[in-house]
Design a protein around this motif. Structure first.
Motif, PDB file in Angstrom:
ATOM      1  N   GLU A  16      11.332 -79.669  -4.824  1.00 17.01           N
ATOM      2  CA  GLU A  16      10.691 -80.652  -3.948  1.00 17.01           C
ATOM      3  C   GLU A  16      10.814 -80.230  -2.486  1.00 17.01           C
ATOM      4  O   GLU A  16       9.866 -80.352  -1.711  1.00 17.01           O
ATOM      5  N   TYR A  17      11.967 -79.725  -2.114  1.00 15.87           N
ATOM      6  CA  TYR A  17      12.192 -79.245  -0.755  1.00 15.87           C
ATOM      7  C   TYR A  17      11.252 -78.074  -0.443  1.00 15.87           C
ATOM      8  O   TYR A  17      10.609 -78.044   0.607  1.00 15.87           O
ATOM      9  N   GLY A  18      11.174 -77.134  -1.343  1.00 12.79           N
ATOM     10  CA  GLY A  18      10.295 -75.986  -1.157  1.00 12.79           C
ATOM     11  C   GLY A  18       8.835 -76.390  -1.018  1.00 12.79           C
ATOM     12  O   GLY A  18       8.104 -75.859  -0.173  1.00 12.79           O
ATOM     13  N   ALA A  24       4.408 -78.401   4.970  1.00 13.56           N
ATOM     14  CA  ALA A  24       4.629 -78.580   6.405  1.00 13.56           C
ATOM     15  C   ALA A  24       4.139 -77.386   7.216  1.00 13.56           C
ATOM     16  O   ALA A  24       3.586 -77.546   8.296  1.00 13.56           O
ATOM     17  N   PHE A  25       4.329 -76.204   6.680  1.00 12.82           N
ATOM     18  CA  PHE A  25       3.991 -74.995   7.429  1.00 12.82           C
ATOM     19  C   PHE A  25       2.805 -74.242   6.838  1.00 12.82           C
ATOM     20  O   PHE A  25       2.534 -73.109   7.234  1.00 12.82           O
ATOM     21  N   ASN A  26       2.105 -74.890   5.905  1.00 13.36           N
ATOM     22  CA  ASN A  26       0.925 -74.305   5.278  1.00 13.36           C
ATOM     23  C   ASN A  26       1.215 -72.902   4.731  1.00 13.36           C
ATOM     24  O   ASN A  26       0.489 -71.949   4.989  1.00 13.36           O
ATOM     25  N   LEU A  27       2.298 -72.795   3.973  1.00 12.30           N
ATOM     26  CA  LEU A  27       2.726 -71.517   3.408  1.00 12.30           C
ATOM     27  C   LEU A  27       2.231 -71.377   1.980  1.00 12.30           C
ATOM     28  O   LEU A  27       2.032 -72.358   1.271  1.00 12.30           O
ATOM     29  N   LYS A  28       2.102 -70.157   1.558  1.00 13.93           N
ATOM     30  CA  LYS A  28       1.727 -69.856   0.175  1.00 13.93           C
ATOM     31  C   LYS A  28       2.873 -69.091  -0.484  1.00 13.93           C
ATOM     32  O   LYS A  28       3.691 -68.472   0.182  1.00 13.93           O
ATOM     33  N   GLY A  29       2.916 -69.102  -1.794  1.00 17.34           N
ATOM     34  CA  GLY A  29       3.897 -68.311  -2.536  1.00 17.34           C
ATOM     35  C   GLY A  29       5.227 -69.006  -2.710  1.00 17.34           C
ATOM     36  O   GLY A  29       5.395 -70.180  -2.409  1.00 17.34           O
ATOM     37  N   ASP A  30       6.209 -68.249  -3.206  1.00 14.18           N
ATOM     38  CA  ASP A  30       7.536 -68.774  -3.498  1.00 14.18           C
ATOM     39  C   ASP A  30       8.465 -68.614  -2.304  1.00 14.18           C
ATOM     40  O   ASP A  30       8.323 -67.697  -1.504  1.00 14.18           O
ATOM     41  N   LEU A  31       9.415 -69.514  -2.195  1.00 17.82           N
ATOM     42  CA  LEU A  31      10.446 -69.405  -1.176  1.00 17.82           C
ATOM     43  C   LEU A  31      11.660 -68.715  -1.782  1.00 17.82           C
ATOM     44  O   LEU A  31      11.805 -68.628  -3.000  1.00 17.82           O
ATOM     45  N   LEU A  32      12.536 -68.233  -0.931  1.00 14.85           N
ATOM     46  CA  LEU A  32      13.747 -67.592  -1.427  1.00 14.85           C
ATOM     47  C   LEU A  32      14.571 -68.576  -2.240  1.00 14.85           C
ATOM     48  O   LEU A  32      14.766 -69.723  -1.845  1.00 14.85           O
ATOM     49  N   ALA A  33      15.070 -68.128  -3.361  1.00 18.57           N
ATOM     50  CA  ALA A  33      15.813 -69.011  -4.251  1.00 18.57           C
ATOM     51  C   ALA A  33      17.319 -68.753  -4.225  1.00 18.57           C
ATOM     52  O   ALA A  33      18.047 -69.353  -4.996  1.00 18.57           O
ATOM     53  N   ALA A  34      17.801 -67.908  -3.327  1.00 16.21           N
ATOM     54  CA  ALA A  34      19.217 -67.550  -3.306  1.00 16.21           C
ATOM     55  C   ALA A  34      20.149 -68.762  -3.190  1.00 16.21           C
ATOM     56  O   ALA A  34      21.123 -68.841  -3.946  1.00 16.21           O
ATOM     57  N   PRO A  35      19.893 -69.719  -2.288  1.00 23.61           N
ATOM     58  CA  PRO A  35      20.814 -70.863  -2.219  1.00 23.61           C
ATOM     59  C   PRO A  35      20.882 -71.638  -3.544  1.00 23.61           C
ATOM     60  O   PRO A  35      21.957 -72.047  -3.970  1.00 23.61           O
ATOM     61  N   LEU A  36      19.745 -71.806  -4.184  1.00 20.51           N
ATOM     62  CA  LEU A  36      19.725 -72.509  -5.472  1.00 20.51           C
ATOM     63  C   LEU A  36      20.448 -71.695  -6.533  1.00 20.51           C
ATOM     64  O   LEU A  36      21.288 -72.218  -7.263  1.00 20.51           O
ATOM     65  N   THR A  37      20.157 -70.417  -6.611  1.00 20.28           N
ATOM     66  CA  THR A  37      20.782 -69.554  -7.609  1.00 20.28           C
ATOM     67  C   THR A  37      22.292 -69.518  -7.442  1.00 20.28           C
ATOM     68  O   THR A  37      23.034 -69.633  -8.418  1.00 20.28           O
ATOM     69  N   ASP A  38      22.742 -69.388  -6.201  1.00 17.91           N
ATOM     70  CA  ASP A  38      24.185 -69.372  -5.940  1.00 17.91           C
ATOM     71  C   ASP A  38      24.835 -70.682  -6.356  1.00 17.91           C
ATOM     72  O   ASP A  38      25.916 -70.695  -6.938  1.00 17.91           O
ATOM     73  N   THR A  39      24.179 -71.785  -6.057  1.00 16.06           N
ATOM     74  CA  THR A  39      24.720 -73.093  -6.411  1.00 16.06           C
ATOM     75  C   THR A  39      24.781 -73.275  -7.923  1.00 16.06           C
ATOM     76  O   THR A  39      25.773 -73.755  -8.463  1.00 16.06           O
ATOM     77  N   THR A  59      14.489 -82.520   2.743  1.00 16.61           N
ATOM     78  CA  THR A  59      13.150 -82.817   2.235  1.00 16.61           C
ATOM     79  C   THR A  59      12.595 -84.053   2.925  1.00 16.61           C
ATOM     80  O   THR A  59      11.436 -84.069   3.350  1.00 16.61           O
ATOM     81  N   ALA A  60      13.410 -85.085   3.046  1.00 15.36           N
ATOM     82  CA  ALA A  60      12.971 -86.315   3.712  1.00 15.36           C
ATOM     83  C   ALA A  60      12.581 -86.034   5.168  1.00 15.36           C
ATOM     84  O   ALA A  60      11.572 -86.556   5.649  1.00 15.36           O
ATOM     85  N   HIS A  61      13.353 -85.193   5.846  1.00 14.59           N
ATOM     86  CA  HIS A  61      13.020 -84.838   7.230  1.00 14.59           C
ATOM     87  C   HIS A  61      11.675 -84.122   7.304  1.00 14.59           C
ATOM     88  O   HIS A  61      10.853 -84.422   8.181  1.00 14.59           O
ATOM     89  N   LEU A  62      11.440 -83.199   6.402  1.00 16.58           N
ATOM     90  CA  LEU A  62      10.170 -82.478   6.400  1.00 16.58           C
ATOM     91  C   LEU A  62       8.998 -83.398   6.096  1.00 16.58           C
ATOM     92  O   LEU A  62       7.946 -83.312   6.734  1.00 16.58           O
ATOM     93  N   ILE A  63       9.189 -84.271   5.133  1.00 15.52           N
ATOM     94  CA  ILE A  63       8.098 -85.210   4.789  1.00 15.52           C
ATOM     95  C   ILE A  63       7.781 -86.097   5.974  1.00 15.52           C
ATOM     96  O   ILE A  63       6.609 -86.355   6.276  1.00 15.52           O
ATOM     97  N   GLU A  64       8.806 -86.552   6.662  1.00 16.76           N
ATOM     98  CA  GLU A  64       8.595 -87.386   7.858  1.00 16.76           C
ATOM     99  C   GLU A  64       7.848 -86.601   8.937  1.00 16.76           C
ATOM    100  O   GLU A  64       6.948 -87.122   9.599  1.00 16.76           O
ATOM    101  N   MET A  65       8.209 -85.336   9.106  1.00 15.79           N
ATOM    102  CA  MET A  65       7.526 -84.497  10.086  1.00 15.79           C
ATOM    103  C   MET A  65       6.044 -84.335   9.705  1.00 15.79           C
ATOM    104  O   MET A  65       5.162 -84.433  10.553  1.00 15.79           O
ATOM    105  N   ILE A  66       5.790 -84.112   8.450  1.00 17.48           N
ATOM    106  CA  ILE A  66       4.401 -83.970   7.978  1.00 17.48           C
ATOM    107  C   ILE A  66       3.613 -85.229   8.307  1.00 17.48           C
ATOM    108  O   ILE A  66       2.494 -85.166   8.828  1.00 17.48           O
ATOM    109  N   LYS A  67       4.205 -86.382   8.023  1.00 18.21           N
ATOM    110  CA  LYS A  67       3.513 -87.653   8.279  1.00 18.21           C
ATOM    111  C   LYS A  67       3.243 -87.840   9.770  1.00 18.21           C
ATOM    112  O   LYS A  67       2.163 -88.271  10.153  1.00 18.21           O
TER     113      LYS A  67
END
Length: 71
Positions: A16-18, A24-39, A59-67
């Protein structure tokens, strides 16, 4: 929650965060998954819970920024 349920919640929160970052930044593709994988490689339930909480806040901060800036 069991450790496995926490891992599943961590994955869901991070996806959801990704998606929010991509939108928010109109990005395409996958984001780095290292923090998730490590966790997820950890058996430390508190670390997994902290990861989920942190990702949900960001995620909530980003959604608020988008709005704010999409109007």
């Amino acid at each position: 929650m069991t450790t496995e349920e926490l891992r599943e919640a961590a994955i869901k929160a991070y996806v959801e965060y990704g998606e929010a970052i991509k939108k928010a930044f109109n990005l395409k593709g996958d984001l780095l998954a290292a923090p998730l994988t490590d966790t997820l490689s950890s058996d430390d339930e508190e670390k997994i819970k902290e990861f989920i909480a942190c990702v949900r806040v960001e995620t909530a901060h980003l959604i608020e920024m988008i709005k704010r800036f999409s109007s």
